[in-house]
Write a protein that holds these residues in place. Sequence first.
Motif, mmCIF file in Angstrom:
data_model
loop_
_atom_site.group_PDB
_atom_site.id
_atom_site.type_symbol
_atom_site.label_atom_id
_atom_site.label_comp_id
_atom_site.label_asym_id
_atom_site.label_seq_id
_atom_site.Cartn_x
_atom_site.Cartn_y
_atom_site.Cartn_z
ATOM 1 N N ARG A 209 0.831 -1.213 0.000
ATOM 2 C CA ARG A 209 0.000 0.000 0.000
ATOM 3 C C ARG A 209 0.865 1.262 0.000
ATOM 4 N NH1 ARG A 209 -4.880 -1.061 -0.643
ATOM 5 N NH2 ARG A 209 -5.806 -2.930 0.166
ATOM 6 N N ARG A 210 1.714 1.367 -1.017
ATOM 7 C CA ARG A 210 2.636 2.497 -1.149
ATOM 8 C C ARG A 210 2.268 3.336 -2.368
ATOM 9 N NH1 ARG A 210 6.221 2.565 3.187
ATOM 10 N NH2 ARG A 210 7.892 3.199 1.851
ATOM 11 N N GLY A 211 1.024 3.792 -2.436
ATOM 12 C CA GLY A 211 0.529 4.565 -3.564
ATOM 13 C C GLY A 211 1.290 5.843 -3.838
ATOM 14 N N GLU A 212 1.945 6.381 -2.815
ATOM 15 C CA GLU A 212 2.708 7.620 -3.014
ATOM 16 C C GLU A 212 3.886 7.424 -3.966
ATOM 17 O OE1 GLU A 212 4.656 5.521 0.453
ATOM 18 O OE2 GLU A 212 2.577 5.964 -0.071
ATOM 19 N N ARG A 213 4.259 6.179 -4.211
ATOM 20 C CA ARG A 213 5.369 5.879 -5.130
ATOM 21 C C ARG A 213 4.920 5.819 -6.602
ATOM 22 N NH1 ARG A 213 8.602 0.913 -2.227
ATOM 23 N NH2 ARG A 213 9.319 2.053 -0.402
ATOM 24 N N LEU A 214 3.634 5.913 -6.849
ATOM 25 C CA LEU A 214 3.118 5.766 -8.215
ATOM 26 C C LEU A 214 3.725 6.768 -9.203
ATOM 27 C CD1 LEU A 214 1.230 4.178 -10.086
ATOM 28 C CD2 LEU A 214 -0.524 5.894 -9.579
ATOM 29 N N PRO A 215 3.795 8.076 -8.892
ATOM 30 C CA PRO A 215 4.380 9.014 -9.868
ATOM 31 C C PRO A 215 5.820 8.644 -10.246
ATOM 32 C CG PRO A 215 3.200 10.228 -8.182
ATOM 33 C CD PRO A 215 3.244 8.796 -7.728
ATOM 34 N N GLU A 216 6.593 8.221 -9.259
ATOM 35 C CA GLU A 216 7.984 7.824 -9.529
ATOM 36 C C GLU A 216 8.011 6.549 -10.399
ATOM 37 O OE1 GLU A 216 10.730 5.342 -6.358
ATOM 38 O OE2 GLU A 216 9.950 7.278 -5.730
ATOM 39 N N TRP A 217 7.081 5.614 -10.147
ATOM 40 C CA TRP A 217 6.994 4.384 -10.946
ATOM 41 C C TRP A 217 6.622 4.722 -12.391
ATOM 42 C CZ3 TRP A 217 3.142 1.763 -13.655
ATOM 43 C CH2 TRP A 217 3.437 0.449 -14.026
ATOM 44 N N LEU A 218 5.671 5.625 -12.573
ATOM 45 C CA LEU A 218 5.256 6.024 -13.918
ATOM 46 C C LEU A 218 6.416 6.672 -14.677
ATOM 47 C CD1 LEU A 218 1.707 7.459 -13.103
ATOM 48 C CD2 LEU A 218 2.219 5.373 -14.393
ATOM 49 N N ASP A 219 7.191 7.504 -13.993
ATOM 50 C CA ASP A 219 8.360 8.121 -14.643
ATOM 51 C C ASP A 219 9.374 7.063 -15.065
ATOM 52 O OD1 ASP A 219 7.280 10.640 -14.342
ATOM 53 O OD2 ASP A 219 8.404 11.099 -12.495
ATOM 54 N N ALA A 220 9.608 6.080 -14.208
ATOM 55 C CA ALA A 220 10.565 5.014 -14.521
ATOM 56 C C ALA A 220 10.090 4.196 -15.728
ATOM 57 C CB ALA A 220 10.760 4.104 -13.312
ATOM 58 N N VAL A 221 8.777 3.929 -15.796
ATOM 59 C CA VAL A 221 8.212 3.173 -16.922
ATOM 60 C C VAL A 221 8.411 3.939 -18.223
ATOM 61 C CG1 VAL A 221 6.008 2.468 -17.953
ATOM 62 C CG2 VAL A 221 6.544 1.810 -15.615
ATOM 63 N N ARG A 222 8.182 5.226 -18.196
ATOM 64 C CA ARG A 222 8.297 6.030 -19.420
ATOM 65 C C ARG A 222 9.740 6.141 -19.918
ATOM 66 N NH1 ARG A 222 4.318 9.246 -16.603
ATOM 67 N NH2 ARG A 222 2.311 8.840 -17.582
ATOM 68 N N GLN A 223 10.704 5.876 -19.055
ATOM 69 C CA GLN A 223 12.109 5.979 -19.466
ATOM 70 C C GLN A 223 12.578 4.758 -20.255
ATOM 71 O OE1 GLN A 223 14.817 7.736 -16.938
ATOM 72 N NE2 GLN A 223 13.376 9.321 -16.362
ATOM 73 N N ASP A 224 11.837 3.650 -20.174
ATOM 74 C CA ASP A 224 12.204 2.433 -20.914
ATOM 75 C C ASP A 224 11.370 2.327 -22.179
ATOM 76 O OD1 ASP A 224 14.228 1.322 -19.274
ATOM 77 O OD2 ASP A 224 12.712 0.695 -17.832
ATOM 78 N N ASP A 225 11.931 1.663 -23.170
ATOM 79 C CA ASP A 225 11.245 1.494 -24.457
ATOM 80 C C ASP A 225 10.340 0.264 -24.389
ATOM 81 O OD1 ASP A 225 10.490 1.819 -27.076
ATOM 82 O OD2 ASP A 225 12.238 0.781 -27.892
ATOM 83 N N LEU A 226 9.238 0.397 -23.660
ATOM 84 C CA LEU A 226 8.268 -0.689 -23.488
ATOM 85 C C LEU A 226 6.873 -0.157 -23.817
ATOM 86 C CD1 LEU A 226 9.691 -2.024 -20.113
ATOM 87 C CD2 LEU A 226 9.979 -3.077 -22.359
ATOM 88 N N PRO A 227 6.490 -0.168 -25.097
ATOM 89 C CA PRO A 227 5.228 0.439 -25.516
ATOM 90 C C PRO A 227 4.007 -0.080 -24.757
ATOM 91 C CG PRO A 227 6.533 -0.197 -27.424
ATOM 92 C CD PRO A 227 7.244 -0.715 -26.222
ATOM 93 N N GLY A 228 3.984 -1.356 -24.428
ATOM 94 C CA GLY A 228 2.847 -1.902 -23.682
ATOM 95 C C GLY A 228 2.694 -1.257 -22.322
ATOM 96 N N LEU A 229 3.796 -1.029 -21.653
ATOM 97 C CA LEU A 229 3.739 -0.367 -20.346
ATOM 98 C C LEU A 229 3.442 1.120 -20.496
ATOM 99 C CD1 LEU A 229 6.454 -1.904 -17.991
ATOM 100 C CD2 LEU A 229 3.990 -2.158 -17.927
ATOM 101 N N HIS A 230 3.859 1.719 -21.599
ATOM 102 C CA HIS A 230 3.533 3.131 -21.835
ATOM 103 C C HIS A 230 2.018 3.292 -21.943
ATOM 104 C CE1 HIS A 230 7.750 4.263 -23.563
ATOM 105 N NE2 HIS A 230 7.807 3.744 -22.361
ATOM 106 N N THR A 231 1.370 2.343 -22.602
ATOM 107 C CA THR A 231 -0.097 2.382 -22.720
ATOM 108 C C THR A 231 -0.737 2.254 -21.342
ATOM 109 O OG1 THR A 231 0.071 1.379 -24.912
ATOM 110 C CG2 THR A 231 -2.081 1.284 -23.836
ATOM 111 N N LEU A 232 -0.223 1.322 -20.533
ATOM 112 C CA LEU A 232 -0.730 1.157 -19.163
ATOM 113 C C LEU A 232 -0.525 2.453 -18.372
ATOM 114 C CD1 LEU A 232 -1.798 -0.604 -16.803
ATOM 115 C CD2 LEU A 232 0.591 -1.217 -16.369
ATOM 116 N N ALA A 233 0.658 3.043 -18.484
ATOM 117 C CA ALA A 233 0.951 4.281 -17.748
ATOM 118 C C ALA A 233 0.004 5.408 -18.163
ATOM 119 C CB ALA A 233 2.406 4.694 -17.989
#
Length: 186
Positions: free
Chosen positions: A137-161
């Motif tokens: 239950r660490r929802g406060e980490r979500l913005p940092e997780w979304l930024d990390a996802v966008r830094q990798d070339d993973l189009p499927g995760l970009h759609t999820l983000a």
Amino acid sequence: MTYRTVKQFADATSPEALFTGQWQSRPSVLDDLKTYLDDRWSEGCTNAWKLWEDIVPLGYKGSYQRVRAYLHDKRTSPRPVTARPPSPRAVAGLILRHPETLTESEQLQLKTVRTHCPELDALTRHVRSFAVMLTERRGERLPEWLDAVRQDDLPGLHTLAAGIDRDRDAVIAGLTLPWSSGAVAM
């Protein structure tokens, strides 16, 4: 039989040593395309007819039989024994399961996959960090997780983000607050 021929047979250290002469180093019409054929063979295309059809448009003027004869050596030579790669479904299962539930063999298999594929390594890191965020239950980490996802070339995760971003406040609340609406009966 001449003395020279007899001596050549007697001095040969291997059967291959007998195959010397003017015809062995003669260029073949296939020489320029052997690298292409070797690459296609390594990719898994082992059908001589298909490979012959592929090289004719590339300028090959020789016969199908010559291609077949060249590939015959590859078919009959001993191949190194290699393990079959796991199926995409099996890899997904390894990534999505809790790391502590994986057997030693499964952990080794996942480690090998991650080593050979940087995209799957990045995906595994993101999935596991999201799972920790969810279970702890660490929802406060979500913005940092979304930024990390966008830094990798993973189009499927970009759609999820992008989808999570549309309902960011609700997702953060769902990952943080201890209650849920649960099942609703009508």
